[in-house]
Design a protein around this motif. Structure first.
Motif, PDB file in Angstrom:
ATOM      1  N   TYR A  16       0.720  -1.172   0.051  1.00 60.42           N
ATOM      2  CA  TYR A  16      -0.076   0.029  -0.039  1.00 60.42           C
ATOM      3  C   TYR A  16       0.739   1.459  -0.103  1.00 60.42           C
ATOM      4  CZ  TYR A  16      -3.423   3.616   1.801  1.00 60.42           C
ATOM      5  OH  TYR A  16      -4.245   4.561   1.856  1.00 60.42           O
ATOM      6  N   ALA A  17       0.661   2.318  -0.971  1.00 59.92           N
ATOM      7  CA  ALA A  17       1.209   3.433  -0.672  1.00 59.92           C
ATOM      8  C   ALA A  17       0.165   4.636  -1.102  1.00 59.92           C
ATOM      9  CB  ALA A  17       1.885   3.562  -2.177  1.00 59.92           C
ATOM     10  N   ALA A  18       0.613   5.800  -0.256  1.00 58.72           N
ATOM     11  CA  ALA A  18      -0.131   6.997  -0.116  1.00 58.72           C
ATOM     12  C   ALA A  18       0.526   8.261  -0.493  1.00 58.72           C
ATOM     13  CB  ALA A  18      -1.145   6.748   1.021  1.00 58.72           C
ATOM     14  N   ARG A  19       0.043   9.084  -1.186  1.00 60.60           N
ATOM     15  CA  ARG A  19       0.739  10.341  -0.924  1.00 60.60           C
ATOM     16  C   ARG A  19      -0.226  11.450  -0.668  1.00 60.60           C
ATOM     17  NH1 ARG A  19       5.312  10.861  -4.091  1.00 60.60           N
ATOM     18  NH2 ARG A  19       6.129   8.644  -5.134  1.00 60.60           N
ATOM     19  N   THR A  20       0.541  12.468   0.028  1.00 57.50           N
ATOM     20  CA  THR A  20      -0.658  13.281   0.813  1.00 57.50           C
ATOM     21  C   THR A  20      -0.379  14.893   0.357  1.00 57.50           C
ATOM     22  OG1 THR A  20       1.031  13.395   2.553  1.00 57.50           O
ATOM     23  CG2 THR A  20      -0.714  11.780   2.778  1.00 57.50           C
ATOM     24  N   ASN A  21       0.548  14.928  -0.447  1.00 55.00           N
ATOM     25  CA  ASN A  21       0.943  16.159  -1.120  1.00 55.00           C
ATOM     26  C   ASN A  21       0.252  16.613  -2.417  1.00 55.00           C
ATOM     27  OD1 ASN A  21       2.089  18.904  -1.088  1.00 55.00           O
ATOM     28  ND2 ASN A  21       3.635  18.074  -2.410  1.00 55.00           N
ATOM     29  N   LEU A  22      -0.409  17.441  -2.682  1.00 56.16           N
ATOM     30  CA  LEU A  22      -0.846  17.813  -3.876  1.00 56.16           C
ATOM     31  C   LEU A  22       0.130  18.557  -4.827  1.00 56.16           C
ATOM     32  CD1 LEU A  22      -3.197  17.852  -6.004  1.00 56.16           C
ATOM     33  CD2 LEU A  22      -4.084  19.940  -5.231  1.00 56.16           C
ATOM     34  N   GLY A  23       0.979  17.998  -5.922  1.00 56.13           N
ATOM     35  CA  GLY A  23       1.736  18.547  -6.383  1.00 56.13           C
ATOM     36  C   GLY A  23       3.305  17.944  -6.645  1.00 56.13           C
ATOM     37  N   PRO A  24       4.133  18.282  -7.414  1.00 56.37           N
ATOM     38  CA  PRO A  24       3.793  19.499  -8.323  1.00 56.37           C
ATOM     39  C   PRO A  24       2.832  19.045  -9.359  1.00 56.37           C
ATOM     40  CG  PRO A  24       5.837  18.278  -9.094  1.00 56.37           C
ATOM     41  CD  PRO A  24       5.313  17.768  -7.816  1.00 56.37           C
ATOM     42  N   VAL A  25       2.144  20.233 -10.074  1.00 59.68           N
ATOM     43  CA  VAL A  25       0.945  20.052 -10.921  1.00 59.68           C
ATOM     44  C   VAL A  25       1.975  20.035 -12.126  1.00 59.68           C
ATOM     45  CG1 VAL A  25      -1.047  21.199 -11.920  1.00 59.68           C
ATOM     46  CG2 VAL A  25      -0.605  20.770  -9.450  1.00 59.68           C
ATOM     47  N   ARG A  26       1.613  19.288 -13.074  1.00 56.45           N
ATOM     48  CA  ARG A  26       2.458  19.265 -14.436  1.00 56.45           C
ATOM     49  C   ARG A  26       1.424  19.265 -15.521  1.00 56.45           C
ATOM     50  NH1 ARG A  26       7.676  18.358 -13.640  1.00 56.45           N
ATOM     51  NH2 ARG A  26       8.555  17.303 -11.908  1.00 56.45           N
ATOM     52  N   GLN A  27       1.727  19.898 -16.662  1.00 50.19           N
ATOM     53  CA  GLN A  27       0.933  20.120 -17.736  1.00 50.19           C
ATOM     54  C   GLN A  27       0.957  19.040 -18.857  1.00 50.19           C
ATOM     55  OE1 GLN A  27      -1.235  22.608 -17.624  1.00 50.19           O
ATOM     56  NE2 GLN A  27      -0.286  23.273 -15.743  1.00 50.19           N
TER      57      GLN A  27
END
Length: 212
Positions: A160-171
């Motif tokens: 199980y893996a989780a990411r809690t940070n929104l970013g970086p936002v890529r185009q």
């Protein structure tokens, strides 16, 4: 042995792209005793100026806005591709065609067939082609691999893996290509296995300007 090592020539490197991650690659190769930074390429002149000043690059390090201006130099051994993912295939193939080894930021390309083509082309050219899954070299990930291989965890049933940070936002890529790819690479390395089936769902969290 010391005499042999002293005769080893540094790897002459060109870095393509000095955005968020590329500038770290420039720093690492500039400071590495076994690397010689030949040129830095980026379409934004202001980035090149900032890189020169930030790392106090020598004047003999070429700064250019176009890969074509240096691609046929005779003093290049390897090319590092840290450009937007959509540009990877053509740049990597051209670098291999020129006879250079290539280190590419993940993802290698956005198309599986293109990845396979580049793999076979690198073999034909007898050149190294490596994808920079940087987390695989992190001490925590290396430690996790040792624990897995020791058998101390018993029979593994799921990861199980989780990411809690929104970013970086890529185009140019979504969260799967930019973020989940790290977790998949880590699990593959820990287990020494590849997925046999994949299922995914996704949602759009950010809207483009003008969209509801």
């Amino acid at each position: 042995m010391n005499e042999i090592l002293s005769n080893v020539k540094p790897v002459r490197i060109v870095v393509l792209g000095v955005g968020r991650w590329g500038k770290h690659l420039v720093r690492n190769f500039w400071e590495h005793p076994d690397a010689q930074l030949v040129a830095v390429i980026d379409p934004h002149p202001e980035r090149l100026t900032a890189i020169r000043e930030q790392f106090s690059l020598d004047t003999d390090v070429v700064l250019a806005t176009d890969w074509g201006s240096v691609r046929e130099r005779t003093d290049i051994d390897a090319v590092v591709v840290a450009t937007p993912a959509a540009t990877h295939y053509s740049l990597i193939r051209d670098a291999l065609q020129q006879g250079y080894h290539v280190l590419a930021e993940k993802p290698l390309t956005l198309d599986v067939a293109e990845c396979i083509q580049l793999y076979h082309f690198a073999q034909q050219q007898q050149r190294q082609l490596m994808v920079d899954h940087t987390y695989l070299f992190h001490p925590a990930v290396e430690g996790g691999k040792a624990v897995m291989q020791s058998g101390r965890l018993g029979e593994l049933r799921y990861g199980y893996a989780a990411r809690t940070n929104l970013g970086p936002v890529r185009q140019d890529v979504d969260a799967l290509w930019d973020l989940a790819i790290h977790d998949i690479a880590i699990f593959n390395t820990w287990l020494g296995l590849l997925p046999i089936e994949v299922q995914a769902t996704g949602k759009v969290w950010l809207c483009r300007e003008g969209e509801a």
